[in-house]
Write a protein that holds these residues in place. Structure first.
Motif, PDB file in Angstrom:
ATOM      1  N   VAL A 182       0.837  -1.198   0.000  1.00 14.58           N
ATOM      2  CA  VAL A 182       0.000   0.000   0.000  1.00 14.58           C
ATOM      3  C   VAL A 182       0.872   1.247   0.000  1.00 14.58           C
ATOM      4  O   VAL A 182       0.618   2.207  -0.749  1.00 14.58           O
ATOM      5  CB  VAL A 182      -0.942   0.002   1.224  1.00 14.58           C
ATOM      6  N   LEU A 183       1.915   1.245   0.818  1.00 12.94           N
ATOM      7  CA  LEU A 183       2.792   2.415   0.932  1.00 12.94           C
ATOM      8  C   LEU A 183       3.451   2.752  -0.401  1.00 12.94           C
ATOM      9  O   LEU A 183       3.520   3.924  -0.798  1.00 12.94           O
ATOM     10  CB  LEU A 183       3.854   2.167   2.000  1.00 12.94           C
ATOM     11  N   ALA A 196      -1.066   6.876  -6.278  1.00 15.54           N
ATOM     12  CA  ALA A 196      -2.293   6.135  -6.576  1.00 15.54           C
ATOM     13  C   ALA A 196      -3.396   6.477  -5.586  1.00 15.54           C
ATOM     14  O   ALA A 196      -3.136   6.703  -4.396  1.00 15.54           O
ATOM     15  CB  ALA A 196      -2.020   4.630  -6.557  1.00 15.54           C
ATOM     16  N   ARG A 197      -4.625   6.519  -6.068  1.00 13.10           N
ATOM     17  CA  ARG A 197      -5.790   6.729  -5.213  1.00 13.10           C
ATOM     18  C   ARG A 197      -6.189   5.410  -4.554  1.00 13.10           C
ATOM     19  O   ARG A 197      -5.775   4.332  -4.973  1.00 13.10           O
ATOM     20  CB  ARG A 197      -6.962   7.268  -6.045  1.00 13.10           C
ATOM     21  N   ASN A 198      -7.061   5.516  -3.542  1.00 11.68           N
ATOM     22  CA  ASN A 198      -7.487   4.314  -2.824  1.00 11.68           C
ATOM     23  C   ASN A 198      -8.167   3.309  -3.749  1.00 11.68           C
ATOM     24  O   ASN A 198      -7.959   2.099  -3.633  1.00 11.68           O
ATOM     25  CB  ASN A 198      -8.433   4.694  -1.692  1.00 11.68           C
ATOM     26  N   ALA A 199      -8.995   3.804  -4.670  1.00  6.85           N
ATOM     27  CA  ALA A 199      -9.696   2.891  -5.573  1.00  6.85           C
ATOM     28  C   ALA A 199      -8.707   2.143  -6.464  1.00  6.85           C
ATOM     29  O   ALA A 199      -8.868   0.942  -6.721  1.00  6.85           O
ATOM     30  CB  ALA A 199     -10.701   3.672  -6.422  1.00  6.85           C
ATOM     31  N   ILE A 253      -5.535   1.493  -5.739  1.00 10.41           N
ATOM     32  CA  ILE A 253      -4.800   0.543  -4.903  1.00 10.41           C
ATOM     33  C   ILE A 253      -5.651  -0.691  -4.631  1.00 10.41           C
ATOM     34  O   ILE A 253      -5.155  -1.824  -4.679  1.00 10.41           O
ATOM     35  CB  ILE A 253      -4.389   1.225  -3.575  1.00 10.41           C
ATOM     36  N   ALA A 254      -6.942  -0.463  -4.346  1.00 10.88           N
ATOM     37  CA  ALA A 254      -7.836  -1.592  -4.062  1.00 10.88           C
ATOM     38  C   ALA A 254      -7.923  -2.529  -5.257  1.00 10.88           C
ATOM     39  O   ALA A 254      -7.835  -3.760  -5.110  1.00 10.88           O
ATOM     40  CB  ALA A 254      -9.228  -1.063  -3.687  1.00 10.88           C
ATOM     41  N   GLY A 271      -6.472  -6.201  -5.114  1.00 14.64           N
ATOM     42  CA  GLY A 271      -7.587  -7.116  -4.934  1.00 14.64           C
ATOM     43  C   GLY A 271      -8.186  -7.065  -3.542  1.00 14.64           C
ATOM     44  O   GLY A 271      -8.620  -8.091  -3.008  1.00 14.64           O
ATOM     45  N   ILE A 272      -8.211  -5.872  -2.946  1.00 16.24           N
ATOM     46  CA  ILE A 272      -8.794  -5.698  -1.623  1.00 16.24           C
ATOM     47  C   ILE A 272      -9.830  -4.569  -1.703  1.00 16.24           C
ATOM     48  O   ILE A 272      -9.944  -3.888  -2.714  1.00 16.24           O
ATOM     49  CB  ILE A 272      -7.725  -5.367  -0.558  1.00 16.24           C
TER      50      ILE A 272
END
Length: 266
Positions: A218-219, A226-229, A231-232, A236-237
Motif C-alpha cells: 500500500v505504501l 495512486a488513489r485508494n480505488a 490501490i484496491a 484485490g482488496i
C-alpha cells in the motif's frame, strides 16, 4: 506525480469535501423553509430565495481565501460555525444549543478549524436525516493542546462508532490524528466526544522496519500517487481495507496527509 502536486491534490480534495458539506447544509435549509408549517407559500418562497442568495454571496466571498487562514481565534471559528448552520436551524425542526468556547482559548490552526466545522455540519445533517432527534448540544473547549468537541442529541440512542452516518466525521478526525468516542444510550441519545490535537505530531525520520508485506504494498502505491480505488483494484482488496492501512501508516510515521507519508517513504 511530485510531492508538491500530491500536496496540492490533497488540498483540493479537502476543498471539494468542504464545499459539498456547505451545499448539503444549504439544500437542507431550502427544504426546511419550503416545508415549514410556520410559513405560508409566499413567505416560504421568499425564505428560499434569501437562503440561496446568501449562500451564493458566501460562496463568492470564500472562494479566494479557502484554507488560506493559518490561525483562527477559537471564538471566531465557533461563530463561523453558527453562521454556517443558521439558515438550516432557522426553518428546521432541530433545536440546537451552542456552548461557547472560552474566549481566551488557544487559536486554532486553519485546517483544524475547517475540520471542526465540517465535523459539526456532518453531525447535524446526520441528525436531520435520521429525523428522530429534536435537540442537539454542541460544545467546544480547549485544554491548551487539543480542541475538545462534544456533540449530543436526544435521538434513539442506537448509533455506534461504526455507523455509516459517522464515517465522514471519523475521516476528519483520523486525518488530524484525533480521537473520537461514541456513547449511546437507547431512548436517551448519542454523544460524540472528540479530541483534535492543535500541534502536528513530530515526524519520524523513516518508516519502521516491521511493516507487513501488505502495508509495504500500500505504501509503495501511495508514494506513487495512486488513489485508494486504484490501490484496491491493484491489490484485490476493498477500499475500506486500503483506508485502514493508509490511516495506520499515517499514524506510524506521524504524517498529516498522504503527501507527507510519501515524503517519509522517499
Amino acid at each position: 506525480m511530485s510531492l508538491h502536486e500530491r500536496a496540492r491534490e490533497a488540498s483540493d480534495e479537502r476543498a471539494l469535501a468542504e464545499q459539498a458539506d456547505r451545499h448539503a447544509v444549504t439544500l437542507e435549509a431550502l427544504l426546511a423553509a419550503l416545508r415549514s408549517s410556520r410559513l405560508d407559500d409566499r413567505a416560504a418562497r421568499q425564505a428560499a430565495v434569501d437562503i440561496a442568495a446568501n449562500a451564493l454571496v458566501d460562496l463568492r466571498a470564500r472562494s479566494n481565501d479557502h484554507l488560506s487562514v493559518l490561525l483562527e481565534p477559537v471564538t471566531g471559528a465557533f461563530e463561523r460555525l453558527r453562521r454556517d448552520l443558521a439558515p438550516l436551524l432557522r426553518y428546521g425542526e432541530l433545536d440546537v444549543q451552542f456552548v461557547e468556547p472560552p474566549a481566551n482559548g488557544r487559536a486554532l490552526p486553519g485546517d483544524v478549524a475547517h475540520a471542526a466545522r465540517a465535523i459539526v455540519r456532518n453531525a447535524v445533517l446526520a441528525f436531520v436525516d435520521a429525523g428522530d432527534a429534536r435537540r442537539v448540544r454542541i460544545e467546544w473547549g480547549c485544554d491548551g493542546l487539543h480542541l475538545l468537541m462534544g456533540i449530543r442529541d436526544d435521538g434513539r440512542g442506537d448509533i455506534d462508532a461504526h455507523d455509516d452516518s459517522l464515517r465522514p466525521i471519523a475521516e476528519h478526525v483520523s486525518h488530524l490524528d484525533g480521537t473520537m468516542r461514541v456513547a449511546s444510550t437507547p431512548g436517551w441519545g448519542t454523544e460524540l466526544s472528540i479530541q483534535i490535537p492543535l500541534d502536528p505530531p513530530e515526524p519520524t525520520a523513516a518508516l519502521d522496519e516491521d511493516l507487513t508485506p501488505r502495508e509495504r504494498e500500500v505504501l509503495v502505491r501511495v508514494a506513487g500517487g495512486a488513489r485508494n480505488a486504484e490501490i484496491a483494484r491493484d491489490l484485490g482488496i476493498s477500499e475500506h481495507t486500503v483506508k485502514f492501512h493508509v490511516s495506520k501508516l499515517l499514524r506510524r510515521t506521524g504524517s498529516r496527509n498522504r503527501a507527507e507519508l510519501a515524503a517519509a517513504y522517499a
